[in-house]
Design a protein around this motif. Structure first.
Motif, PDB file in Angstrom:
ATOM      1  N   PRO A   1      -5.033  15.520 -20.803  1.00 49.96           N
ATOM      2  CA  PRO A   1      -5.910  14.925 -20.784  1.00 49.96           C
ATOM      3  C   PRO A   1      -5.780  13.297 -20.148  1.00 49.96           C
ATOM      4  N   ILE A   2      -4.915  12.792 -20.875  1.00 48.38           N
ATOM      5  CA  ILE A   2      -4.388  11.669 -20.569  1.00 48.38           C
ATOM      6  C   ILE A   2      -3.850  11.614 -19.116  1.00 48.38           C
ATOM      7  N   TRP A   3      -2.953  12.517 -18.840  1.00 48.07           N
ATOM      8  CA  TRP A   3      -2.371  12.490 -17.677  1.00 48.07           C
ATOM      9  C   TRP A   3      -3.218  12.796 -16.466  1.00 48.07           C
ATOM     10  N   MET A   4      -4.236  13.523 -16.595  1.00 49.65           N
ATOM     11  CA  MET A   4      -5.296  14.027 -15.633  1.00 49.65           C
ATOM     12  C   MET A   4      -6.030  12.955 -15.389  1.00 49.65           C
ATOM     13  N   GLY A   5      -6.558  12.205 -16.495  1.00 50.12           N
ATOM     14  CA  GLY A   5      -7.391  11.157 -16.384  1.00 50.12           C
ATOM     15  C   GLY A   5      -6.815   9.861 -15.726  1.00 50.12           C
ATOM     16  N   VAL A   6      -5.711   9.487 -16.330  1.00 49.49           N
ATOM     17  CA  VAL A   6      -4.894   8.500 -15.452  1.00 49.49           C
ATOM     18  C   VAL A   6      -4.633   8.677 -13.900  1.00 49.49           C
ATOM     19  N   THR A   7      -4.458   9.811 -13.750  1.00 47.30           N
ATOM     20  CA  THR A   7      -4.237  10.310 -12.153  1.00 47.30           C
ATOM     21  C   THR A   7      -5.264  10.218 -11.394  1.00 47.30           C
ATOM     22  N   THR A   8      -6.423  10.767 -11.890  1.00 41.75           N
ATOM     23  CA  THR A   8      -7.769  10.578 -11.187  1.00 41.75           C
ATOM     24  C   THR A   8      -8.309   9.313 -11.089  1.00 41.75           C
ATOM     25  N   ALA A   9      -8.052   8.293 -12.285  1.00 38.82           N
ATOM     26  CA  ALA A   9      -8.251   6.845 -11.797  1.00 38.82           C
ATOM     27  C   ALA A   9      -7.444   6.417 -10.834  1.00 38.82           C
TER      28      ALA A   9
ATOM     29  N   MET B   1       0.846  -1.010  -0.120  1.00 41.05           N
ATOM     30  CA  MET B   1       0.007  -0.137   0.095  1.00 41.05           C
ATOM     31  C   MET B   1       0.985   1.379  -0.011  1.00 41.05           C
ATOM     32  N   VAL B   2       1.937   1.307   0.756  1.00 44.32           N
ATOM     33  CA  VAL B   2       2.608   2.399   0.928  1.00 44.32           C
ATOM     34  C   VAL B   2       3.296   2.807  -0.360  1.00 44.32           C
ATOM     35  N   LEU B   3       3.835   1.732  -1.304  1.00 41.56           N
ATOM     36  CA  LEU B   3       4.638   2.050  -2.444  1.00 41.56           C
ATOM     37  C   LEU B   3       3.631   2.601  -3.688  1.00 41.56           C
ATOM     38  N   VAL B   4       2.432   1.974  -3.426  1.00 39.94           N
ATOM     39  CA  VAL B   4       1.374   2.275  -4.319  1.00 39.94           C
ATOM     40  C   VAL B   4       1.026   3.816  -4.314  1.00 39.94           C
ATOM     41  N   ILE B   5       0.926   4.203  -2.970  1.00 40.40           N
ATOM     42  CA  ILE B   5       0.636   5.697  -2.692  1.00 40.40           C
ATOM     43  C   ILE B   5       1.776   6.588  -2.722  1.00 40.40           C
ATOM     44  N   LEU B   6       2.923   6.093  -2.667  1.00 35.82           N
ATOM     45  CA  LEU B   6       4.229   6.710  -2.973  1.00 35.82           C
ATOM     46  C   LEU B   6       4.244   7.097  -4.514  1.00 35.82           C
ATOM     47  N   ALA B   7       3.913   6.190  -5.300  1.00 36.12           N
ATOM     48  CA  ALA B   7       4.148   6.502  -6.923  1.00 36.12           C
ATOM     49  C   ALA B   7       2.827   7.322  -7.132  1.00 36.12           C
ATOM     50  N   LEU B   8       1.857   7.294  -6.538  1.00 33.18           N
ATOM     51  CA  LEU B   8       0.797   8.245  -6.815  1.00 33.18           C
ATOM     52  C   LEU B   8       1.170   9.649  -6.449  1.00 33.18           C
ATOM     53  N   LEU B   9       1.933   9.681  -5.368  1.00 34.09           N
ATOM     54  CA  LEU B   9       2.095  11.015  -4.713  1.00 34.09           C
ATOM     55  C   LEU B   9       3.139  11.658  -5.621  1.00 34.09           C
ATOM     56  N   LEU B  10       4.062  10.844  -6.178  1.00 32.79           N
ATOM     57  CA  LEU B  10       5.006  11.357  -7.188  1.00 32.79           C
ATOM     58  C   LEU B  10       4.554  11.990  -8.450  1.00 32.79           C
ATOM     59  N   ASN B  11       3.589  11.107  -8.893  1.00 34.62           N
ATOM     60  CA  ASN B  11       2.893  11.585 -10.284  1.00 34.62           C
ATOM     61  C   ASN B  11       1.977  12.769 -10.011  1.00 34.62           C
ATOM     62  N   SER B  12       1.512  12.870  -8.759  1.00 36.11           N
ATOM     63  CA  SER B  12       0.654  13.996  -8.484  1.00 36.11           C
ATOM     64  C   SER B  12       1.455  15.212  -8.278  1.00 36.11           C
ATOM     65  N   ALA B  13       2.582  15.057  -7.648  1.00 38.92           N
ATOM     66  CA  ALA B  13       3.506  16.196  -7.482  1.00 38.92           C
ATOM     67  C   ALA B  13       4.449  16.723  -8.963  1.00 38.92           C
ATOM     68  N   LEU B  14       4.457  15.751  -9.780  1.00 40.37           N
ATOM     69  CA  LEU B  14       4.683  16.150 -11.060  1.00 40.37           C
ATOM     70  C   LEU B  14       3.815  17.005 -11.634  1.00 40.37           C
ATOM     71  N   LEU B  15       2.622  16.631 -11.891  1.00 34.67           N
ATOM     72  CA  LEU B  15       1.420  17.102 -12.471  1.00 34.67           C
ATOM     73  C   LEU B  15       1.291  18.453 -11.844  1.00 34.67           C
ATOM     74  N   MET B  16       0.889  18.395 -10.601  1.00 32.81           N
ATOM     75  CA  MET B  16       0.686  19.788  -9.692  1.00 32.81           C
ATOM     76  C   MET B  16       1.825  20.625 -10.154  1.00 32.81           C
ATOM     77  N   GLY B  17       3.168  20.274  -9.969  1.00 32.69           N
ATOM     78  CA  GLY B  17       4.069  21.112 -10.326  1.00 32.69           C
ATOM     79  C   GLY B  17       4.293  21.648 -11.557  1.00 32.69           C
ATOM     80  N   ASN B  18       3.628  20.902 -12.609  1.00 29.60           N
ATOM     81  CA  ASN B  18       3.654  21.438 -14.069  1.00 29.60           C
ATOM     82  C   ASN B  18       2.566  22.216 -14.051  1.00 29.60           C
ATOM     83  N   GLU B  19       1.450  22.164 -13.442  1.00 32.00           N
ATOM     84  CA  GLU B  19       0.350  23.285 -13.609  1.00 32.00           C
ATOM     85  C   GLU B  19       0.847  24.402 -12.792  1.00 32.00           C
ATOM     86  N   PHE B  20       1.393  24.305 -11.688  1.00 34.83           N
ATOM     87  CA  PHE B  20       2.242  25.444 -10.967  1.00 34.83           C
ATOM     88  C   PHE B  20       3.077  26.118 -11.769  1.00 34.83           C
ATOM     89  N   ALA B  21       3.955  25.479 -12.621  1.00 41.24           N
ATOM     90  CA  ALA B  21       5.106  26.343 -13.336  1.00 41.24           C
ATOM     91  C   ALA B  21       4.312  27.030 -14.379  1.00 41.24           C
TER      92      ALA B  21
END
Length: 153
Positions: free
Chosen positions: A54-62, A1-21
């Motif tokens: 759309p792909i990145w956000m859709g996959v992240t939401t899923a 569970m920890v590794l799955v959440i960590l992977a999602l956390l990293l993906n979300s950080a990249l996407l959020m950072g991209n949108e922030f940039a």
């Protein structure tokens, strides 16, 4: 569970950072003094992001939904934080489709020699809508981070 959440956390950080940039650096830089001359670059970004996001956000939401379901069996406290993050992501998708995306689509189609009279208003409105989306993504990221922190305690 920890590794799955960590992977999602990293993906979300990249996407959020991209949108922030985009919101904090790219758009303000391209909207400076000679704003009109940067419209070619802005259209290029609009086309690129129109294909990728759309792909990145859709996959992240899923993934948020999947992780949330997994957390249901793991811990009620972790589940509540991950549910909050997932719900925000579920809100971000229609928000994006109804607010910034239609404006982005208009920008992509502009004839640079014959811009609409309100082109600067459209660009400013997109910036506001995008900042709202960035704030939502940051809130979701904080909830996800708290959920992750609770899984490693």
């Amino acid at each position: 569970m920890v590794l799955v959440i960590l992977a999602l956390l990293l993906n979300s950080a990249l996407l959020m950072g991209n949108e922030f940039a985009v919101a904090a650096f790219i758009h303000p830089s391209l909207s400076g003094k000679d704003h009109r001359s940067n419209l070619v670059v802005i259209q290029h970004f609009a086309n690129l992001y129109g294909r990728v996001m759309p792909i990145w956000m859709g996959v992240t939401t899923a993934l948020h939904i999947i992780v949330c379901v997994m957390a249901w069996f793991y811990s009620p406290l972790v589940f509540s934080w991950l549910l909050a993050a997932a719900l925000i992501w579920i809100i971000v998708i229609p928000y994006s489709l109804f607010f910034p995306v239609p404006l982005n689509n208009q920008v992509k189609e502009w004839d640079l020699n014959n811009l609409p009279a309100n082109w600067e208003v459209i660009r400013n409105r997109w910036d506001i809508y995008n900042w709202i989306r960035v704030m939502l993504l940051m809130t979701a990221f904080i909830a996800l981070s708290i959920g992750f922190r609770l899984t490693v305690e």
